[in-house]
Design an enzyme around this catalytic site. Structure first.
Site, PDB file in Angstrom:
ATOM      1  N   THR A  14       0.863  -1.185   0.000  1.00 42.93           N
ATOM      2  CA  THR A  14       0.000   0.000   0.000  1.00 42.93           C
ATOM      3  C   THR A  14       0.900   1.235   0.000  1.00 42.93           C
ATOM      4  OG1 THR A  14      -0.196   0.060   2.421  1.00 42.93           O
ATOM      5  CG2 THR A  14      -1.861  -1.202   1.213  1.00 42.93           C
ATOM      6  N   GLY A  15       0.495   2.262  -0.735  1.00 42.31           N
ATOM      7  CA  GLY A  15       1.372   3.417  -0.888  1.00 42.31           C
ATOM      8  C   GLY A  15       2.612   3.053  -1.693  1.00 42.31           C
ATOM      9  N   GLY A  16       2.429   2.165  -2.686  1.00 41.89           N
ATOM     10  CA  GLY A  16       3.573   1.728  -3.499  1.00 41.89           C
ATOM     11  C   GLY A  16       3.884   2.664  -4.647  1.00 41.89           C
ATOM     12  N   GLY A  19       7.947   7.244  -2.517  1.00 34.66           N
ATOM     13  CA  GLY A  19       8.832   7.112  -1.358  1.00 34.66           C
ATOM     14  C   GLY A  19       9.226   5.691  -0.995  1.00 34.66           C
ATOM     15  N   ILE A  20       9.066   5.363   0.287  1.00 37.06           N
ATOM     16  CA  ILE A  20       9.494   4.056   0.813  1.00 37.06           C
ATOM     17  C   ILE A  20       8.713   2.925   0.134  1.00 37.06           C
ATOM     18  CG2 ILE A  20       9.507   2.610   2.891  1.00 37.06           C
ATOM     19  CD1 ILE A  20       9.862   5.272   4.525  1.00 37.06           C
ATOM     20  N   GLY A  21       7.399   3.138  -0.070  1.00 38.55           N
ATOM     21  CA  GLY A  21       6.581   2.095  -0.690  1.00 38.55           C
ATOM     22  C   GLY A  21       7.021   1.799  -2.111  1.00 38.55           C
ATOM     23  N   TYR A 152       0.404  12.462  14.746  1.00 46.99           N
ATOM     24  CA  TYR A 152       1.097  11.503  13.868  1.00 46.99           C
ATOM     25  C   TYR A 152       1.795  10.420  14.693  1.00 46.99           C
ATOM     26  CZ  TYR A 152       4.667   9.592  10.747  1.00 46.99           C
ATOM     27  OH  TYR A 152       5.471   8.734  10.035  1.00 46.99           O
TER      28      TYR A 152
HETATM   29  P1  NDP Z   1       5.288   9.395   0.788  1.00 43.53           P
HETATM   30  O1  NDP Z   1       4.399  10.562   1.017  1.00 43.53           O
HETATM   31  O2  NDP Z   1       6.343   9.459  -0.249  1.00 43.53           O
HETATM   32  O3  NDP Z   1       4.426   8.101   0.524  1.00 43.53           O
HETATM   33  C1  NDP Z   1       3.201   7.853   1.158  1.00 43.53           C
HETATM   34  C2  NDP Z   1       2.463   6.831   0.318  1.00 43.53           C
HETATM   35  O4  NDP Z   1       1.229   6.505   0.972  1.00 43.53           O
HETATM   36  C3  NDP Z   1       2.126   7.365  -1.057  1.00 43.53           C
HETATM   37  O5  NDP Z   1       2.267   6.353  -1.998  1.00 43.53           O
HETATM   38  C4  NDP Z   1       0.668   7.767  -0.928  1.00 43.53           C
HETATM   39  O6  NDP Z   1       0.021   7.686  -2.183  1.00 43.53           O
HETATM   40  C5  NDP Z   1       0.177   6.680   0.032  1.00 43.53           C
HETATM   41  N1  NDP Z   1      -1.012   7.125   0.741  1.00 43.53           N
HETATM   42  C6  NDP Z   1      -1.139   8.156   1.626  1.00 43.53           C
HETATM   43  N2  NDP Z   1      -2.393   8.275   2.039  1.00 43.53           N
HETATM   44  C7  NDP Z   1      -3.094   7.299   1.396  1.00 43.53           C
HETATM   45  C8  NDP Z   1      -4.444   6.914   1.395  1.00 43.53           C
HETATM   46  N3  NDP Z   1      -5.365   7.552   2.148  1.00 43.53           N
HETATM   47  N4  NDP Z   1      -4.834   5.884   0.615  1.00 43.53           N
HETATM   48  C9  NDP Z   1      -3.934   5.226  -0.154  1.00 43.53           C
HETATM   49  N5  NDP Z   1      -2.618   5.541  -0.187  1.00 43.53           N
HETATM   50  C10 NDP Z   1      -2.220   6.574   0.580  1.00 43.53           C
HETATM   51  O7  NDP Z   1       5.917   9.096   2.210  1.00 43.53           O
HETATM   52  P2  NDP Z   1       6.921   7.999   2.778  1.00 43.53           P
HETATM   53  O8  NDP Z   1       7.358   7.062   1.749  1.00 43.53           O
HETATM   54  O9  NDP Z   1       7.905   8.730   3.576  1.00 43.53           O
HETATM   55  O10 NDP Z   1       5.930   7.273   3.808  1.00 43.53           O
HETATM   56  C11 NDP Z   1       5.593   5.902   3.731  1.00 43.53           C
HETATM   57  C12 NDP Z   1       5.331   5.402   5.147  1.00 43.53           C
HETATM   58  O11 NDP Z   1       6.542   5.506   5.883  1.00 43.53           O
HETATM   59  C13 NDP Z   1       4.280   6.198   5.927  1.00 43.53           C
HETATM   60  O12 NDP Z   1       3.459   5.302   6.639  1.00 43.53           O
HETATM   61  C14 NDP Z   1       5.120   7.033   6.878  1.00 43.53           C
HETATM   62  O13 NDP Z   1       4.425   7.360   8.029  1.00 43.53           O
HETATM   63  C15 NDP Z   1       6.269   6.082   7.133  1.00 43.53           C
HETATM   64  N6  NDP Z   1       7.479   6.721   7.655  1.00 43.53           N
HETATM   65  C16 NDP Z   1       8.155   7.648   6.903  1.00 43.53           C
HETATM   66  C17 NDP Z   1       9.292   8.245   7.422  1.00 43.53           C
HETATM   67  C18 NDP Z   1      10.085   9.267   6.659  1.00 43.53           C
HETATM   68  O14 NDP Z   1      10.949   9.920   7.258  1.00 43.53           O
HETATM   69  N7  NDP Z   1       9.867   9.435   5.362  1.00 43.53           N
HETATM   70  C19 NDP Z   1       9.776   7.914   8.772  1.00 43.53           C
HETATM   71  C20 NDP Z   1       8.998   6.919   9.445  1.00 43.53           C
HETATM   72  C21 NDP Z   1       7.892   6.355   8.903  1.00 43.53           C
HETATM   73  P3  NDP Z   1      -1.145   8.727  -2.624  1.00 43.53           P
HETATM   74  O15 NDP Z   1      -0.728  10.077  -2.131  1.00 43.53           O
HETATM   75  O16 NDP Z   1      -1.217   8.574  -4.095  1.00 43.53           O
HETATM   76  O17 NDP Z   1      -2.380   8.236  -1.957  1.00 43.53           O
END
Ligand code: NDP
Length: 251
Positions: A14-16, A19-21, A152
């Site tokens: 999910t969220g692929g 970023g990390i996904g 958060y």
């Molecule tokens: P990004 O914002 O790059 O990625 C977030 C992803 O989640 C996107 O693909 C976004 O896609 C998806 N997303 C967000 N909301 C929804 C939703 N309601 N439904 C479906 N998809 C959703 O951030 P990161 O890669 O940094 O974050 C990924 C995870 O890592 C998160 O859970 C974050 O809390 C966690 N994390 C990140 C850290 C960091 O420093 N970056 C540190 C610790 C944890 P779209 O917008 O298209 O929906």
């Protein structure tokens, strides 16, 4: 030579699409998996689908809506038949001091990060055979106090708690569940916090000063830990967590 730990497997992220996904979805695909992703933004979803190869599955939906999560699972069921590994990663981060938090700010983060994580796992389970694995993306902030991030960080502590109880529940079904706790990772999330560029810059410097390795991490560095936890190399790792945070939480 590149390892092929996920040859013939189906991985859902999910969220692929960011970023990390996205980095993790690419890593699964590079090791042979057929990958399915969920996200809301059609543009980045389409780009990610191309990057993930011809048989990748991309579903547009909001993880906070159970019907959309069910749509993801139904699509994967129809096209791939099962889920061998699930990365529960979609999440949002909104930062504000306590006075700046309203009901929508609070509810959106809990709906996405906690409700979304719970129902993603619940809906995916019927497609997961014995030997399957789940990795949840929490955060190294669960061990810390960080100003302006109370809502958060509470969502991430809730997710870590869900992970512990669900690990107990799933143990006898032969499904492993573990957590990855990233520290500060360079991703687009920092541009979506609701802060100005100057505020983000100041916050980034402050966060980095608390990282013993004195740098932000990269999404690929988190993906490496996720793939280990998801793979058979971690066959006796269950109910556990790995910090990928340059030593921030533990040193
Ligand atoms: P990004 O914002 O790059 O990625 C977030 C992803 O989640 C996107 O693909 C976004 O896609 C998806 N997303 C967000 N909301 C929804 C939703 N309601 N439904 C479906 N998809 C959703 O951030 P990161 O890669 O940094 O974050 C990924 C995870 O890592 C998160 O859970 C974050 O809390 C966690 N994390 C990140 C850290 C960091 O420093 N970056 C540190 C610790 C944890 P779209 O917008 O298209 O929906």
């Amino acid at each position: 030579m590149q390892k092929q730990r996920f040859q013939g497997k189906v991985a859902v992220v999910t969220g692929g699409n960011s970023g990390i996904g996205l980095a993790t979805a690419k890593a699964f695909a590079a090791e042979g998996a057929r990958v399915a992703i969920l996200g809301r933004d059609p543009k980045t979803l389409a780009q990610a689908k191309v990057a993930l190869g011809a048989n990748a599955i991309a579903v547009q939906g909001d993880v906070a809506r159970v019907a959309d999560v069910q749509k993801l699972v139904d699509t994967v069921s129809k096209e791939a038949g099962r889920i061998d590994t699930l990365f529960v990663n979609a999440g949002i981060a909104l930062f504000a001091p306590i006075e700046g938090v309203d009901e929508d700010f609070f509810d959106r983060q809990f709906a996405t990060n906690v409700k979304g994580a719970f129902f993603t796992i619940q809906k995916a389970l019927p497609l997961m055979p014995r030997g399957a694995s789940i990795v949840i993306n929490a955060s190294s902030v669960i061990d810390q106090g960080m100003a302006n991030s109370s809502v958060y960080t509470a969502t991430k502590a809730a997710v870590a708690s869900l992970a512990r109880s669900l690990s107990r529940e799933l143990a006898t079904r032969g499904i492993r569940l573990n957590v990855v706790n990233p520290g500060p990772i360079e991703t687009p999330i920092f541009g979506r916090l609701g802060l100005s560029d100057v505020e983000i810059d100041g916050m980034a410097k402050q966060i980095q000063s608390g990282v013993p390795m004195d740098r932000f991490g990269k999404s690929e560095e988190v993906a490496g830990a996720v793939l280990f936890l998801a793979s058979d190399e971690a066959s006796y790792v269950h109910g556990s967590s790995i910090h990928v945070d340059g030593g921030m939480a533990s040193l």
